[in-house]
Motif scaffolding. Structure first.
Motif, PDB file in Angstrom:
ATOM      1  N   CYS A   1      99.407  12.557  51.866  1.00 44.10           N
ATOM      2  CA  CYS A   1      98.673  13.713  51.329  1.00 44.10           C
ATOM      3  C   CYS A   1      97.244  13.697  51.847  1.00 44.10           C
ATOM      4  CB  CYS A   1      98.694  13.664  49.803  1.00 44.10           C
ATOM      5  SG  CYS A   1      97.777  14.996  49.015  1.00 44.10           S
ATOM      6  N   ASP A   2      96.889  14.688  52.696  1.00 45.24           N
ATOM      7  CA  ASP A   2      95.524  14.731  53.215  1.00 45.24           C
ATOM      8  C   ASP A   2      94.531  14.982  52.091  1.00 45.24           C
ATOM      9  OD1 ASP A   2      96.913  17.502  53.736  1.00 45.24           O
ATOM     10  OD2 ASP A   2      94.785  17.958  53.512  1.00 45.24           O
ATOM     11  N   VAL A   3      94.952  15.723  51.063  1.00 44.77           N
ATOM     12  CA  VAL A   3      94.076  15.947  49.912  1.00 44.77           C
ATOM     13  C   VAL A   3      93.806  14.624  49.200  1.00 44.77           C
ATOM     14  CG1 VAL A   3      93.856  17.090  47.674  1.00 44.77           C
ATOM     15  CG2 VAL A   3      94.839  18.320  49.626  1.00 44.77           C
ATOM     16  N   GLY A   4      94.821  13.803  49.093  1.00 44.62           N
ATOM     17  CA  GLY A   4      94.636  12.492  48.482  1.00 44.62           C
ATOM     18  C   GLY A   4      93.618  11.653  49.229  1.00 44.62           C
ATOM     19  N   GLU A   5      93.676  11.689  50.559  1.00 45.14           N
ATOM     20  CA  GLU A   5      92.688  10.960  51.354  1.00 45.14           C
ATOM     21  C   GLU A   5      91.289  11.504  51.114  1.00 45.14           C
ATOM     22  OE1 GLU A   5      93.348  10.027  55.486  1.00 45.14           O
ATOM     23  OE2 GLU A   5      95.494  10.397  55.257  1.00 45.14           O
ATOM     24  N   MET A   6      91.163  12.821  50.989  1.00 47.96           N
ATOM     25  CA  MET A   6      89.864  13.417  50.712  1.00 47.96           C
ATOM     26  C   MET A   6      89.298  12.919  49.393  1.00 47.96           C
ATOM     27  SD  MET A   6      90.638  17.360  51.897  1.00 47.96           S
ATOM     28  CE  MET A   6      89.081  17.988  51.266  1.00 47.96           C
ATOM     29  N   VAL A   7      90.170  12.818  48.387  1.00 50.05           N
ATOM     30  CA  VAL A   7      89.731  12.355  47.064  1.00 50.05           C
ATOM     31  C   VAL A   7      89.268  10.897  47.136  1.00 50.05           C
ATOM     32  CG1 VAL A   7      90.474  11.844  44.722  1.00 50.05           C
ATOM     33  CG2 VAL A   7      91.179  13.990  45.815  1.00 50.05           C
ATOM     34  N   VAL A   8      90.056  10.050  47.772  1.00 51.37           N
ATOM     35  CA  VAL A   8      89.719   8.627  47.861  1.00 51.37           C
ATOM     36  C   VAL A   8      88.400   8.437  48.609  1.00 51.37           C
ATOM     37  CG1 VAL A   8      90.417   6.419  48.847  1.00 51.37           C
ATOM     38  CG2 VAL A   8      92.090   7.829  47.647  1.00 51.37           C
ATOM     39  N   GLN A   9      88.225   9.145  49.703  1.00 51.59           N
ATOM     40  CA  GLN A   9      86.994   9.016  50.485  1.00 51.59           C
ATOM     41  C   GLN A   9      85.784   9.508  49.706  1.00 51.59           C
ATOM     42  OE1 GLN A   9      87.374  10.736  54.404  1.00 51.59           O
ATOM     43  NE2 GLN A   9      89.188   9.532  54.885  1.00 51.59           N
ATOM     44  N   ALA A  10      85.970  10.587  48.971  1.00 51.64           N
ATOM     45  CA  ALA A  10      84.858  11.127  48.183  1.00 51.64           C
ATOM     46  C   ALA A  10      84.444  10.145  47.099  1.00 51.64           C
ATOM     47  CB  ALA A  10      85.253  12.467  47.564  1.00 51.64           C
ATOM     48  N   LEU A  11      85.417   9.537  46.425  1.00 51.93           N
ATOM     49  CA  LEU A  11      85.097   8.572  45.372  1.00 51.93           C
ATOM     50  C   LEU A  11      84.472   7.301  45.947  1.00 51.93           C
ATOM     51  CD1 LEU A  11      88.238   8.924  43.060  1.00 51.93           C
ATOM     52  CD2 LEU A  11      85.908   9.703  42.565  1.00 51.93           C
ATOM     53  N   ASP A  12      84.866   6.941  47.153  1.00 51.09           N
ATOM     54  CA  ASP A  12      84.285   5.768  47.796  1.00 51.09           C
ATOM     55  C   ASP A  12      82.797   5.988  48.071  1.00 51.09           C
ATOM     56  OD1 ASP A  12      84.533   3.149  49.096  1.00 51.09           O
ATOM     57  OD2 ASP A  12      84.121   4.248  50.941  1.00 51.09           O
ATOM     58  N   MET A  13      82.452   7.145  48.595  1.00 52.56           N
ATOM     59  CA  MET A  13      81.048   7.526  48.777  1.00 52.56           C
ATOM     60  C   MET A  13      80.996   9.030  49.029  1.00 52.56           C
ATOM     61  SD  MET A  13      78.069   6.082  51.346  1.00 52.56           S
ATOM     62  CE  MET A  13      78.025   4.494  50.491  1.00 52.56           C
ATOM     63  N   PRO A  14      80.184   9.774  48.284  1.00 50.37           N
ATOM     64  CA  PRO A  14      80.112  11.215  48.499  1.00 50.37           C
ATOM     65  C   PRO A  14      79.633  11.548  49.907  1.00 50.37           C
ATOM     66  CG  PRO A  14      78.303  10.472  47.103  1.00 50.37           C
ATOM     67  CD  PRO A  14      79.254   9.310  47.242  1.00 50.37           C
ATOM     68  N   TYR A  15      80.072  12.662  50.425  1.00 54.97           N
ATOM     69  CA  TYR A  15      79.724  13.032  51.801  1.00 54.97           C
ATOM     70  C   TYR A  15      78.220  13.074  52.019  1.00 54.97           C
ATOM     71  CZ  TYR A  15      79.129  15.805  56.014  1.00 54.97           C
ATOM     72  OH  TYR A  15      78.724  16.241  57.257  1.00 54.97           O
ATOM     73  N   HIS A  16      77.476  13.541  51.038  1.00 57.15           N
ATOM     74  CA  HIS A  16      76.026  13.683  51.198  1.00 57.15           C
ATOM     75  C   HIS A  16      75.329  12.356  51.441  1.00 57.15           C
ATOM     76  CE1 HIS A  16      72.197  15.668  50.927  1.00 57.15           C
ATOM     77  NE2 HIS A  16      71.822  14.991  49.859  1.00 57.15           N
ATOM     78  N   TRP A  17      75.945  11.256  51.025  1.00 52.24           N
ATOM     79  CA  TRP A  17      75.351   9.928  51.196  1.00 52.24           C
ATOM     80  C   TRP A  17      75.887   9.198  52.427  1.00 52.24           C
ATOM     81  CZ3 TRP A  17      75.052   7.064  45.812  1.00 52.24           C
ATOM     82  CH2 TRP A  17      74.258   7.826  44.925  1.00 52.24           C
ATOM     83  N   GLN A  18      76.879   9.736  53.098  1.00 47.92           N
ATOM     84  CA  GLN A  18      77.544   9.015  54.182  1.00 47.92           C
ATOM     85  C   GLN A  18      76.760   9.100  55.486  1.00 47.92           C
ATOM     86  OE1 GLN A  18      81.695  10.085  54.740  1.00 47.92           O
ATOM     87  NE2 GLN A  18      81.972  10.380  52.545  1.00 47.92           N
ATOM     88  N   MET A  19      76.829   8.017  56.267  1.00 50.57           N
ATOM     89  CA  MET A  19      76.335   8.047  57.639  1.00 50.57           C
ATOM     90  C   MET A  19      77.102   9.126  58.384  1.00 50.57           C
ATOM     91  SD  MET A  19      76.886   5.277  60.638  1.00 50.57           S
ATOM     92  CE  MET A  19      76.263   5.541  62.300  1.00 50.57           C
ATOM     93  N   ARG A  20      76.383  10.039  59.001  1.00 52.25           N
ATOM     94  CA  ARG A  20      77.002  11.240  59.542  1.00 52.25           C
ATOM     95  C   ARG A  20      78.039  10.958  60.637  1.00 52.25           C
ATOM     96  NH1 ARG A  20      76.342  13.442  55.330  1.00 52.25           N
ATOM     97  NH2 ARG A  20      74.754  15.003  54.897  1.00 52.25           N
TER      98      ARG A  20
END
Length: 572
Positions: free
Chosen positions: A221-240
């Motif tokens: 589930c690509d949506v599931g991967e999006m959720v896991v990545q977001a919880l790991d670190m929000p996009y706004h805080w990630q190294m671009r």
């Protein structure tokens, strides 16, 4: 070397001395007599994991003209998508979001700014309700996040419609909850709804989704991967750049993906990686320091900036270790005086290793200053000199604290620590080599530590470093870090101290978000403000899983460096 097309905007230069300005460059130190044997401490750092000769032998196939032309053709196709009149406004915003996350938005800065400026000027409460209820949450949150990312002052009141109807959004609207979660990290210190309700609510929805999704369905589930990545670190805080690599893989799995976007993103990633590889050959002895420069500014046209900054990071790292580990207190006081005096004729009292270090810094600062005087007609050497005096003084303060067993309180520690982490020094140099138009007023505010966004970024870098490195540094002998300072001051447990430090990081992001919204009308440019925030992002990447400098393999930095600098993305 790469093809001329790849390097056409890379600002590669040769250092020449202007006739009207004399720079004293000292090639080597004069050997002096050394004192009797002095016992030295060691950090027991491991040898570099990167083989210099192998790095020099890298040959990237994406340096060819054919790859660049293919990329440019796809780029023009995507430009037409952005300008397509029949697209809905939501389609445009989603395309902008994808372009940013895929790492290719730098090709379309003018078009994106025009669309978002139009969106902002048309903005009122009714605009946020123009979509069908099925898409309302996602559309609201996406528009809010994109506008704030680009410095537009949008009120959190746009979410009032969501708060009034939160019960009407079922658990199936996971895309809306992801968008809401990501938007909540663009909050400022005055956004009580985002902080006190919306972020908590969205986070809980994402956690519930993870908990209730079966492992079998979740894996594909690509949506599931999006959720896991977001919880790991929000996009706004990630190294671009790291976020780009991850999102390219994720976007390619989406059922509604745009094939042109997929191929453009992959090819552009590989072409930019080839540019980074060529730059790395000049600074390859300390790969992690070059990795920081990609986190600060990744676009291919800023190769000159990255090469200068990689040398600066290396010098700062070396001199920091002299203060933390190697130097005696008497030596460190003399070393600090050398930076304050900035006089190569007064170095005889220094041991040879310190003379060599000082002269390398002295030569590099003069070289940068001469380049800038030639190209931008302004003498920045006084500001660069002061930044080195400031950072060396902050290093000395920590050395004195350690040698004398002094335990600073949290405020005292952070006041000095926000300078000893070297962010103000880094950003003075970065501003000088990055900005096309230099302002004496901006240089003065940077030099006098008056820019709040710099202070906030320095706090995040300092605290992210402390969270990951303080046990190892204390074990080998170092000043107490923020966690221990808070524990001593309040009697809190280490766990509670770490929670407190993480809350300060959250608060600093709120302040940086506020400063970013002001950047459209402030002294500093929006691009420079973004680069300042990128330092904070890079620190959270470098120290997310441990000490990315001292133990890069266990802190997952080796994997991250490999994915960004050495492993291209396979094309379909």
């Amino acid at each position: 070397m790469g093809s001329p097309l790849i390097y056409s905007n890379s600002l590669l230069r040769t250092t020449q001395r202007p006739q009207s300005f004399t720079c004293t460059i000292v090639a080597k130190a004069t050997p002096g007599s050394e004192s009797s044997f002095v016992p030295r401490r060691s950090a027991n750092y491991r040898p570099s994991l990167w083989d210099h000769q192998n790095l020099l032998s890298i040959n990237n196939k994406y340096t060819n003209i054919k790859s660049v032309r293919e990329r440019d053709l796809m780029r023009e196709t995507v430009r037409k998508m952005l300008e397509h009149e029949s697209s809905t406004h939501l389609d445009q915003l989603e395309l902008i979001d994808d372009l940013q996350k895929l790492g290719v938005s730098y090709h379309f800065e003018r078009e994106i700014d025009n669309i978002l400026t139009f969106t902002y000027h048309k903005l009122d409460k009714s605009n946020f309700r123009e979509y069908d209820m099925e898409y309302d949450l996602h559309a609201n949150a996406l528009k809010f996040r994109l506008l704030r990312q680009h410095g537009f002052n949008v009120t959190e009141d746009v979410f009032d419609v969501f708060m009034e109807n939160c019960g009407k959004f079922g658990s199936g609207d996971i895309i809306g909850f992801i968008s809401l979660y990501e938007a909540s990290y663009l909050s400022t210190k005055s956004d009580t709804k985002l902080q006190n309700y919306i972020r908590f609510f969205a986070t809980q929805q994402l956690r519930d989704f993870v908990d209730t999704t079966s492992n079998k369905n979740f894996a594909s589930c690509d949506v599931g991967e999006m959720v896991v990545q977001a919880l790991d670190m929000p996009y706004h805080w990630q190294m671009r750049r790291l976020a780009t690599r991850s999102y390219i893989n994720l976007y390619g799995k989406k059922a509604n993906k745009n094939p042109v976007l997929v191929e453009l993103a992959k090819l552009d990633f590989n072409i930019v990686q080839a540019v980074h590889q060529e730059e790395l050959k000049y600074v390859s002895r300390i790969v992690e320091n070059y990795f920081w420069t990609i986190g600060q500014i990744q676009e291919p046209q800023f190769g000159y900036v990255r090469r200068i900054m990689a040398k600066l990071y290396t010098l700062l790292t070396t001199i920091d270790d002299i203060y933390d580990i190697y130097g005696t207190l008497d030596e460190l006081q003399l070393f600090t005086a050398a930076f304050e005096n900035w006089d190569v004729n007064r170095l005889n009292e220094l041991p040879e290793y310190m003379r060599l270090c000082f002269l390398v810094v002295y030569n590099e600062v003069n070289s940068i200053g001469c380049d800038i005087l030639r190209d931008k007609n302004i003498n920045v050497i006084p500001f660069l000199k002061k930044s080195w005096a400031d950072v060396s003084n902050s290093f000395l303060v920590e050395a004195l604290w350690y040698k004398r067993g002094y335990k600073p309180n949290m405020e005292e520690y952070m006041l000095n620590g926000s300078k000893s982490i070297a962010v103000p020094t880094i950003l003075v140099h970065f501003y000088c080599v990055f900005s096309d138009q230099l302002s004496i007023q901006v240089l003065e505010t940077l030099s006098e530590h008056l820019q709040n966004v710099v202070r906030c970024s320095a706090f995040v870098v300092r605290l992210a470093n402390d969270l990951a490195t303080s046990p190892d540094e204390l074990a080998r002998g170092d000043v107490l870090k923020s966690i221990q300072c808070y524990m001593n001051e309040t009697g809190a447990s280490e766990e509670k101290a770490r929670v407190h430090v993480r809350q300060i990081i959250n608060d600093m992001w709120d302040e940086m978000n506020y400063e970013k919204m002001k950047s459209r009308s402030s002294l500093i440019s929006e691009d420079f403000a973004e680069a300042i925030m990128n330092l904070a992002r890079m620190s959270q990447c470098m120290y997310q899983y441990g000490d990315g400098h001292g133990s890069p393999e266990t802190a997952k930095i080796v994997d991250r460096v490999m994915s960004l600098l050495f492993n291209p993305i396979l094309l379909d």
